[in-house]
Design an enzyme around this catalytic site. Structure first.
Site, PDB file in Angstrom:
ATOM      1  N   CYS A  34      -2.298  -5.540   8.260  1.00 18.58           N
ATOM      2  CA  CYS A  34      -1.846  -4.366   7.514  1.00 18.58           C
ATOM      3  C   CYS A  34      -2.397  -3.125   8.212  1.00 18.58           C
ATOM      4  CB  CYS A  34      -2.334  -4.422   6.070  1.00 18.58           C
ATOM      5  SG  CYS A  34      -4.143  -4.400   5.920  1.00 18.58           S
ATOM      6  N   HIS A  63     -12.095  -9.714   7.033  1.00 18.92           N
ATOM      7  CA  HIS A  63     -12.398 -11.112   6.773  1.00 18.92           C
ATOM      8  C   HIS A  63     -11.509 -12.044   7.599  1.00 18.92           C
ATOM      9  CE1 HIS A  63     -14.388 -10.135   2.649  1.00 18.92           C
ATOM     10  NE2 HIS A  63     -15.228 -10.050   3.658  1.00 18.92           N
ATOM     11  N   CYS A 118     -10.731   1.159   4.408  1.00 20.61           N
ATOM     12  CA  CYS A 118      -9.284   1.331   4.266  1.00 20.61           C
ATOM     13  C   CYS A 118      -9.002   2.492   3.317  1.00 20.61           C
ATOM     14  CB  CYS A 118      -8.663   0.049   3.710  1.00 20.61           C
ATOM     15  SG  CYS A 118      -6.915   0.211   3.305  1.00 20.61           S
ATOM     16  N   HIS A 146     -17.381  -9.856  -4.149  1.00 21.65           N
ATOM     17  CA  HIS A 146     -16.548  -9.406  -3.025  1.00 21.65           C
ATOM     18  C   HIS A 146     -17.001  -8.010  -2.611  1.00 21.65           C
ATOM     19  CE1 HIS A 146     -13.015  -8.039  -0.775  1.00 21.65           C
ATOM     20  NE2 HIS A 146     -12.697  -9.319  -0.628  1.00 21.65           N
ATOM     21  N   GLU A 148     -15.546  -5.426  -1.514  1.00 16.85           N
ATOM     22  CA  GLU A 148     -14.780  -4.295  -2.041  1.00 16.85           C
ATOM     23  C   GLU A 148     -15.174  -3.986  -3.481  1.00 16.85           C
ATOM     24  OE1 GLU A 148     -10.236  -3.208  -3.307  1.00 16.85           O
ATOM     25  OE2 GLU A 148     -10.491  -4.569  -1.597  1.00 16.85           O
ATOM     26  N   CYS A 216      -2.944  -3.398  -2.907  1.00 19.77           N
ATOM     27  CA  CYS A 216      -2.442  -2.931  -1.611  1.00 19.77           C
ATOM     28  C   CYS A 216      -0.974  -3.296  -1.409  1.00 19.77           C
ATOM     29  CB  CYS A 216      -3.317  -3.568  -0.529  1.00 19.77           C
ATOM     30  SG  CYS A 216      -2.671  -3.465   1.139  1.00 19.77           S
ATOM     31  N   SER A 244     -11.253 -14.572   3.069  1.00 18.45           N
ATOM     32  CA  SER A 244     -10.241 -13.519   2.944  1.00 18.45           C
ATOM     33  C   SER A 244      -9.531 -13.677   1.607  1.00 18.45           C
ATOM     34  CB  SER A 244      -9.226 -13.624   4.094  1.00 18.45           C
ATOM     35  OG  SER A 244      -8.075 -12.842   3.821  1.00 18.45           O
ATOM     36  N   SER A 289      -5.441  -9.773   7.449  1.00 15.79           N
ATOM     37  CA  SER A 289      -6.462  -9.533   8.478  1.00 15.79           C
ATOM     38  C   SER A 289      -6.311 -10.499   9.655  1.00 15.79           C
ATOM     39  CB  SER A 289      -7.864  -9.672   7.871  1.00 15.79           C
ATOM     40  OG  SER A 289      -7.999 -10.900   7.167  1.00 15.79           O
TER      41      SER A 289
END
Length: 333
Positions: A34, A63, A118, A146, A148, A216, A244, A289
């Site tokens: 992405c 990841h 990101c 995680h 994020e 996303c 991931s 990824s």
């Protein structure tokens, strides 16, 4: 001559004529990198070119095992925390984002920071800060631990409450049911997230939605493509690493959408030939990824087992590109 289709691999195409052996591959489009991952990986590559090795990277830049190993071989040094980075050195923050405390720690060590977060994750961070300022309870849908989620929650730790799936809803308690909003990790399953939101809304009827979709665009697009082909697939192979989130979700989406079976692999060599017994249609996709070279390897391995007809399943065209961090952009002459 039968028509051919673009496989998304330079110089390669396959016939769409019916295979004589009945075996075929459905290749999901879009798949793989992405815009946020592309930006993050290029950030480390450019930093190595500009500053030389070593360049330190906090956590995995993205990841994916292959990407991390490739960058490590080029001189990137991956660390868990900023206190492992020598004072004054260059450090790149991963695409998943970091909490403000990490920026503070880097400043204390006089580190030269290149933030490869990101932009879509940054958007969620900004939403968390905004609603915390307005004293909302923020219900963050995501997976505990995680990176994020840790980074987003760190923007407003006194206001954010993690909701790890629909089964976690019963334990949620808020201060004021008139001031509750949900946000989400960007790489979740769209269907599971909406199920969690539905459960939350049953409990808190005045629950507010985020200003814009948090999941996303690339995560959604890859899930849609897998759903489009899953019912025709005896087997779906998802190329991606086990840490991931979006890659793991693709396996779940494939199974829920009707695929006979689905497996996650890092490399073509991970494919068990026994998976192919009795199979005529294999779906192939990759997480956000994953570099295309790994997908090419999977297609070559499948071709060795007579899956030589490759048909793309295209559900979206992605054109989004994010600017690189200013610290490593090429100077205008």
């Amino acid at each position: 001559m039968p028509p051919s289709v673009n496989m998304g691999i330079p110089g390669a195409s396959r016939s769409v004529a019916a295979p004589t052996n009945g075996k075929r591959v459905l290749l999901a489009e879009p798949r793989g990198y992405c815009a946020g991952v592309d930006r993050a990986v290029e950030t480390v590559e450019r930093a190595l070119e500009k500053f030389g090795a070593p360049v330190y990277v906090r956590h995995e830049i993205v990841h994916n095992r292959h990407v991390v190993e490739t960058l490590a071989n080029a001189g990137a040094v991956f660390v868990h925390e900023t206190d492992e980075v020598p004072e004054g050195a260059t450090v790149v923050f991963s695409a998943h984002g970091v909490a403000p405390t990490v920026h503070e720690s880097a400043a204390e060590r006089d580190l030269k920071v290149i933030d490869a977060t990101c932009p879509l994750v940054t958007k969620v961070h900004n939403e968390a800060k905004r609603f915390a300022r307005d004293d909302y309870d923020i219900l963050l849908i995501g997976h505990e631990g995680h990176e994020e989620v840790v980074g987003t929650a760190g923007e407003a730790p006194d206001h954010v409450q993690l909701v790890d799936g629909p089964d976690a809803v019963d334990a949620v308690v808020v201060r004021d049911e008139d001031k509750v909003i949900w946000l989400s990790q960007t790489t979740l399953s769209v269907d599971e997230t909406m199920e969690t939101v539905s459960r939350l809304r049953e409990k808190f009827p005045k629950l507010q939605d985020p200003p814009s979709d948090d999941i996303c665009y690339a995560t959604q697009n890859r899930q849609v493509a897998v759903k489009a082909m899953a019912t025709e697939c005896d087997l779906v192979i998802v190329v991606g690493s086990r840490n991931s989130s979006n890659s793991v979700r693709l396996v779940e989406v494939a199974l829920n959408a009707g695929a006979g079976s689905a497996y996650l692999v890092d490399y073509a060599a991970d494919i068990d030939p026994a998976w192919l017994d009795g199979v005529t249609t294999v779906g192939v996709t990759s997480g956000a990824s994953v570099p295309e070279v790994l997908v090419r390897g999977v297609l070559e391995r499948l071709a060795d087992h007579d899956f030589t007809t490759v048909v793309p399943v295209t559900t979206a065209n992605e054109t989004l590109v994010f600017a690189l961090p200013r610290e490593i952009r090429a100077r205008r002459t």
